[in-house]
Motif scaffolding. Structure first.
Motif, PDB file in Angstrom:
ATOM      1  N   VAL A  14       9.681  14.189  20.100  1.00  0.00           N
ATOM      2  CA  VAL A  14      11.020  14.558  19.633  1.00  0.00           C
ATOM      3  C   VAL A  14      11.857  13.280  19.506  1.00  0.00           C
ATOM      4  O   VAL A  14      11.934  12.493  20.450  1.00  0.00           O
ATOM      5  N   ILE A  15      12.444  13.096  18.329  1.00  0.00           N
ATOM      6  CA  ILE A  15      13.160  11.848  18.087  1.00  0.00           C
ATOM      7  C   ILE A  15      14.526  12.120  17.460  1.00  0.00           C
ATOM      8  O   ILE A  15      14.645  12.947  16.551  1.00  0.00           O
ATOM      9  N   GLY A  16      15.538  11.435  17.951  1.00  0.00           N
ATOM     10  CA  GLY A  16      16.857  11.425  17.305  1.00  0.00           C
ATOM     11  C   GLY A  16      17.242   9.979  17.071  1.00  0.00           C
ATOM     12  O   GLY A  16      17.060   9.143  17.949  1.00  0.00           O
ATOM     13  N   LEU A  17      17.753   9.667  15.872  1.00  0.00           N
ATOM     14  CA  LEU A  17      18.101   8.274  15.576  1.00  0.00           C
ATOM     15  C   LEU A  17      19.605   8.072  15.524  1.00  0.00           C
ATOM     16  O   LEU A  17      20.358   8.954  15.108  1.00  0.00           O
ATOM     17  N   ILE A 124      16.736  17.073   8.072  1.00  0.00           N
ATOM     18  CA  ILE A 124      17.054  16.480   9.363  1.00  0.00           C
ATOM     19  C   ILE A 124      18.573  16.565   9.514  1.00  0.00           C
ATOM     20  O   ILE A 124      19.319  15.989   8.711  1.00  0.00           O
ATOM     21  N   ARG A 125      19.023  17.316  10.508  1.00  0.00           N
ATOM     22  CA  ARG A 125      20.458  17.527  10.662  1.00  0.00           C
ATOM     23  C   ARG A 125      21.155  16.271  11.175  1.00  0.00           C
ATOM     24  O   ARG A 125      20.612  15.531  11.987  1.00  0.00           O
ATOM     25  N   ASP A 166      15.717  16.105  15.473  1.00  0.00           N
ATOM     26  CA  ASP A 166      14.914  16.939  14.572  1.00  0.00           C
ATOM     27  C   ASP A 166      13.656  16.244  14.062  1.00  0.00           C
ATOM     28  O   ASP A 166      12.852  16.860  13.369  1.00  0.00           O
ATOM     29  N   LEU A 167      13.524  14.954  14.363  1.00  0.00           N
ATOM     30  CA  LEU A 167      12.355  14.230  13.860  1.00  0.00           C
ATOM     31  C   LEU A 167      11.193  14.433  14.823  1.00  0.00           C
ATOM     32  O   LEU A 167      11.393  14.515  16.038  1.00  0.00           O
TER      33      LEU A 167
END
Ligand code: ADP
Ligand code: MG
Length: 486
Positions: A14-17, A124-125, A166-167
């Motif tokens: 799970v990734i958030g940037l 991707i939100r 969302d990634l």
């Protein structure tokens, strides 16, 4: 690697940037110092950016406009009542002792960016996009005993883009960042250059067992300076976390560094060392109120964006997904292509010329498409001559196009005529030529008649060679087939 390990062990990554984009404005976010990159150290400074007492910041119109542009281009809501906050911390490259940012209420919120990967497309939100200023730069490796400070960057306008978690893979993060870079370039708000730091990325990464509804504990990898490194860092970090969980250990929420040479992450600081930024509303700036008319005007000014162009090229013009994605990756390619399809209705041929002969010339000679001197109109003329059966494609790519590169002032038709490239239309000549070729190969002719139909390609090759490319291949092929079937 990671993906395999993760899949094998039934984990999900799970990734958030958090992406910082440096705005291509002339001046800084809250004063009139130049925001240009690359000047000698400490030249772009003033009492405001140096944080002298008694100075006051003011808002940069372009910073606001660029934020709204990016927000609209990423399907965000635009906040009409804005204010700024102070984020307090003590560091040598932050002379004011605080950074002006937007904490409580970002100017853009609730958006999304669509990404396309091998497994399909996905939104991707975006949690938010907010305005803030950059800090200066500490340089630790120039002087043996001292850290040097360059404050040219202090106060340069940034937009911070924060995604929801969302990634799901390094690859998706790669595509997402590439989309952001494309967008900011199309909008003309940031040069997207990660090596110079105009685009910087922090990646928040956690893993969890598939089917789990809660997110795992995340680590944040700071200051990744290329899209490739973002992907590598994610893949390394996910694997590290899975390894720990498999050993029955816990993930500690740490801030990490990524070493591009070793490809590994290491702890920069732990959660206990986290700053308390003591945010509060910036008292020196008035509230910023945006009218509907202002937002509507910016919306009107937006250029055609990659996604919309992609849709148009695949749906209306019949280009393949690949062709559409290559052309929409670069705004200058788009501009050339748009001019070209104004001059020809053969969109497929237009795409082939752009991605074939034109691009290979540009690549081999390090020329930017924006500087290319053979005009779309000339290329459209070439396409028309081929479509009308006046010149062959081979003659066009091998003789006409190179000549036009050297003599862009000439028209394609005159040049084709001067080079004697026009196809001989007379049927008798074509007949003679084909008969000649068939007589030379009686053996092959009988093989064809016995059913080895593929041999027609060999005959065509001979016919084209003998005609020096000056016959229409379509007609030749038809006549040849007729004769062979007799
Ligand atoms: P903070 O307030 O600590 O900055 P946020 O909730 O704003 O945290 O999230 C910061 C970034 O981390 C966002 O991009 C978000 O998508 C991402 N993120 C949050 N939780 C997780 C998680 N468990 N795993 C991966 N990324 C996460
Ligand atoms: Mg946050």
């Amino acid at each position: 690697m990671t993906i395999q390990t993760a899949q094998a062990l039934d984990y999900e990554v799970v990734i958030g940037l958090e992406v910082h984009a440096q705005m291509a404005t002339a001046s800084k976010a809250f004063c009139s110092d130049s925001a240009a990159f690359g000047a000698n150290p400490n030249r772009h400074v003033s009492p405001v950016s140096l944080g002298h007492p008694g100075t006051l910041p003011f808002i940069n119109k372009k910073h606001v406009e660029f934020a709204v542009k990016l927000g609209l281009a990423t399907n965000c809501q635009i906040r009409k009542h804005n204010f700024f906050d102070r984020k307090n911390y003590f560091y040598a490259d932050l002379p004011k002792g605080y950074q002006i940012t937007q904490d409580a209420a970002a100017i853009c919120y609730d958006g999304f960016i669509r990404i396309k990967t091998a497994s399909g497309q996905k939104n991707i939100r975006l949690n938010r996009i907010h305005m803030e200023e950059d800090a200066g730069k500490s340089i630790h490796n120039l002087d043996d005993e001292n850290t040097l400070i360059d404050l040219n960057r202090a106060g340069v306008p940034l937009l911070e883009i924060v995604s929801e978690p969302d990634l799901r893979s390094g690859e998706e993060a790669h595509v997402f960042l590439s989309e952001i870079r494309k967008l900011v370039r199309f909008l003309g708000i940031c040069d997207g250059n990660m090596e110079e730091g105009s685009l910087r990325c922090d990646a928040n990464i956690s893993v969890r067992k598939k089917g789990e509804t809660e997110y795992g504990t995340r680590c944040e990898v700071k200051n990744l300076n290329s899209i490739k490194n973002v992907q590598k860092a994610i893949e390394f970090e996910a694997e590290r976390q899975i390894g720990l969980l498999e050993q029955g250990k816990k993930i500690e929420q740490n801030t990490l560094n990524f070493d591009a040479d070793s490809g590994e992450t290491s702890v920069l600081r732990s959660k206990e060392m986290a700053n308390d930024y003591r945010y509060f509303p910036e008292p020196d700036l008035p509230p910023l109120v945006l009218s509907d008319a202002y937002i509507a005007e910016i919306k009107k000014s937006l250029p055609a964006l990659p996604e919309e162009l992609y849709e148009k090229y695949t749906t209306n013009l019949g280009l393949s997904d690949y062709e559409a994605s290559v052309i929409t990756a670069d705004q200058d390619l788009v501009l050339y292509f748009e001019e070209l399809i104004n001059e020809t209705a053969n969109y497929k041929a237009a795409a082939h010329w752009l991605m074939g002969s034109i691009k290979s010339y540009l690549n081999n000679h390090a020329v930017f498409i924006g500087d290319f001197w053979v005009k779309p109109k000339t290329v459209a003329e070439i396409i028309a001559m081929i479509d009308d059966g006046k010149i062959s494609h081979t003659a066009a790519t091998q003789q006409l196009f190179p000549e036009l590169i050297n003599h862009p002032e000439k028209t394609a038709v005159k040049t084709a005529s001067a080079l004697n490239l026009f196809i001989d239309q007379s049927v008798e000549k074509l007949d003679l030529l084909i008969d000649q070729v068939l007589q030379l190969h009686p053996q092959k002719v009988s093989e064809y008649k016995k059913g080895k139909k593929g041999i027609i390609g060999m005959f065509m090759g001979e016919v084209m060679k003998l005609s020096k490319g000056k016959i229409d291949p379509k007609t030749a092929n038809r006549v040849l087939a007729e004769k062979l079937e007799k």
